[in-house]
Design a protein around this motif. Structure first.
Motif, PDB file in Angstrom:
ATOM      1  N   VAL A  54       7.517 -14.782 -13.930  1.00 44.24           N
ATOM      2  CA  VAL A  54       6.637 -13.893 -13.179  1.00 44.24           C
ATOM      3  C   VAL A  54       5.633 -13.315 -14.163  1.00 44.24           C
ATOM      4  CG1 VAL A  54       6.551 -11.775 -11.803  1.00 44.24           C
ATOM      5  CG2 VAL A  54       8.484 -13.308 -11.580  1.00 44.24           C
ATOM      6  N   ASP A  55       4.411 -13.114 -13.728  1.00 42.44           N
ATOM      7  CA  ASP A  55       3.383 -12.532 -14.579  1.00 42.44           C
ATOM      8  C   ASP A  55       3.708 -11.052 -14.803  1.00 42.44           C
ATOM      9  OD1 ASP A  55       1.083 -12.062 -16.022  1.00 42.44           O
ATOM     10  OD2 ASP A  55      -0.221 -11.953 -14.263  1.00 42.44           O
ATOM     11  N   PRO A  56       3.873 -10.597 -16.055  1.00 39.46           N
ATOM     12  CA  PRO A  56       4.240  -9.200 -16.300  1.00 39.46           C
ATOM     13  C   PRO A  56       3.156  -8.206 -15.871  1.00 39.46           C
ATOM     14  CG  PRO A  56       4.155 -10.434 -18.363  1.00 39.46           C
ATOM     15  CD  PRO A  56       3.862 -11.382 -17.265  1.00 39.46           C
ATOM     16  N   HIS A  57       1.905  -8.641 -15.814  1.00 40.19           N
ATOM     17  CA  HIS A  57       0.832  -7.736 -15.410  1.00 40.19           C
ATOM     18  C   HIS A  57       0.919  -7.384 -13.929  1.00 40.19           C
ATOM     19  CE1 HIS A  57      -0.969  -8.034 -19.313  1.00 40.19           C
ATOM     20  NE2 HIS A  57      -0.966  -9.356 -19.236  1.00 40.19           N
ATOM     21  N   GLU A  61       4.911  -1.625 -13.208  1.00 38.15           N
ATOM     22  CA  GLU A  61       5.850  -0.528 -12.956  1.00 38.15           C
ATOM     23  C   GLU A  61       7.280  -0.936 -13.314  1.00 38.15           C
ATOM     24  OE1 GLU A  61       3.799  -1.711 -10.543  1.00 38.15           O
ATOM     25  OE2 GLU A  61       2.250  -0.163 -10.558  1.00 38.15           O
ATOM     26  N   ALA A  62       7.654  -2.147 -12.934  1.00 35.95           N
ATOM     27  CA  ALA A  62       9.006  -2.620 -13.248  1.00 35.95           C
ATOM     28  C   ALA A  62       9.208  -2.722 -14.754  1.00 35.95           C
ATOM     29  CB  ALA A  62       9.258  -3.971 -12.585  1.00 35.95           C
ATOM     30  N   CYS A  63       8.190  -3.154 -15.479  1.00 37.35           N
ATOM     31  CA  CYS A  63       8.281  -3.255 -16.940  1.00 37.35           C
ATOM     32  C   CYS A  63       8.467  -1.871 -17.564  1.00 37.35           C
ATOM     33  CB  CYS A  63       7.033  -3.902 -17.517  1.00 37.35           C
ATOM     34  SG  CYS A  63       6.835  -5.628 -17.097  1.00 37.35           S
ATOM     35  N   ILE A  84       9.217 -11.794 -17.916  1.00 38.36           N
ATOM     36  CA  ILE A  84       9.916 -11.314 -16.731  1.00 38.36           C
ATOM     37  C   ILE A  84      10.212 -12.529 -15.864  1.00 38.36           C
ATOM     38  CG2 ILE A  84       9.737  -9.923 -14.649  1.00 38.36           C
ATOM     39  CD1 ILE A  84       7.820  -8.131 -16.095  1.00 38.36           C
ATOM     40  N   CYS A  85      11.452 -12.616 -15.413  1.00 38.90           N
ATOM     41  CA  CYS A  85      11.852 -13.717 -14.555  1.00 38.90           C
ATOM     42  C   CYS A  85      12.591 -13.162 -13.344  1.00 38.90           C
ATOM     43  CB  CYS A  85      12.767 -14.681 -15.305  1.00 38.90           C
ATOM     44  SG  CYS A  85      11.987 -15.488 -16.704  1.00 38.90           S
ATOM     45  N   ILE A  86      12.469 -13.875 -12.238  1.00 37.42           N
ATOM     46  CA  ILE A  86      13.239 -13.521 -11.055  1.00 37.42           C
ATOM     47  C   ILE A  86      14.192 -14.662 -10.755  1.00 37.42           C
ATOM     48  CG2 ILE A  86      11.459 -12.035 -10.062  1.00 37.42           C
ATOM     49  CD1 ILE A  86      10.750 -14.351  -8.180  1.00 37.42           C
ATOM     50  N   ALA A  87      15.285 -14.335 -10.092  1.00 39.63           N
ATOM     51  CA  ALA A  87      16.272 -15.358  -9.747  1.00 39.63           C
ATOM     52  C   ALA A  87      15.667 -16.315  -8.731  1.00 39.63           C
ATOM     53  CB  ALA A  87      17.528 -14.706  -9.181  1.00 39.63           C
ATOM     54  N   ASN A  88      15.892 -17.594  -8.947  1.00 42.09           N
ATOM     55  CA  ASN A  88      15.407 -18.629  -8.042  1.00 42.09           C
ATOM     56  C   ASN A  88      16.303 -18.630  -6.798  1.00 42.09           C
ATOM     57  OD1 ASN A  88      14.531 -20.935  -6.762  1.00 42.09           O
ATOM     58  ND2 ASN A  88      14.604 -22.223  -8.587  1.00 42.09           N
TER      59      ASN A  88
END
Length: 128
Positions: A54-57, A61-63, A84-88
């Motif tokens: 996922v693009d950190p920009h 807020e999550a970062c 940053i990664c999200i579960a597939n």
């Protein structure tokens, strides 16, 4: 393969032995296609990633929240969010189904899904 077999193969290889594991001679012919399982050539399958980047920009807020939680009481610390990664969701769904089928009626068993492969769409690669 046990530790002794592994050591024997490494020593044989270092000493210039011409045989590979389990006494099979090495051939200079074209190697056989890599197989994931019997009857499943690796060229027809692609690994399904467990996490998607996922693009950190897009998730500033999550970062900030994750860095604040990780820092805790150490206010002088400096944290850098590199990725940053999200579960597939497809990977999670297949892993749940596979472990449920594998467990069957054994309620006390547990499984770990290491890798999931997806069959490649071979029709889109060819010209019509």
């Amino acid at each position: 393969m046990g530790l002794r077999s592994w050591l024997r193969d490494r020593i044989t290889h270092m000493m210039g032995g011409g045989s590979s594991r389990r006494g099979r001679p090495q051939t200079s012919e074209t190697p056989a296609a890599e197989m994931l399982a019997p009857g499943c050539p690796a060229s027809e399958w692609e690994e399904l990633p467990a996490y998607l980047p996922v693009d950190p920009h897009e998730h500033k807020e999550a970062c900030i929240i994750a860095a604040a939680i990780a820092a805790g009481d150490m206010t002088e610390s400096n944290l850098v969010v590199r990725r940053i990664c999200i579960a597939n969701p497809e990977h999670r769904r297949v892993a749940c189904i596979a472990t449920a089928l594998g467990a069957g009626a054994l309620e006390t068993s547990s499984f770990t899904v290491k890798r999931i492969f997806k069959k490649k769409d071979m029709e889109t690669e060819h010209a019509a």
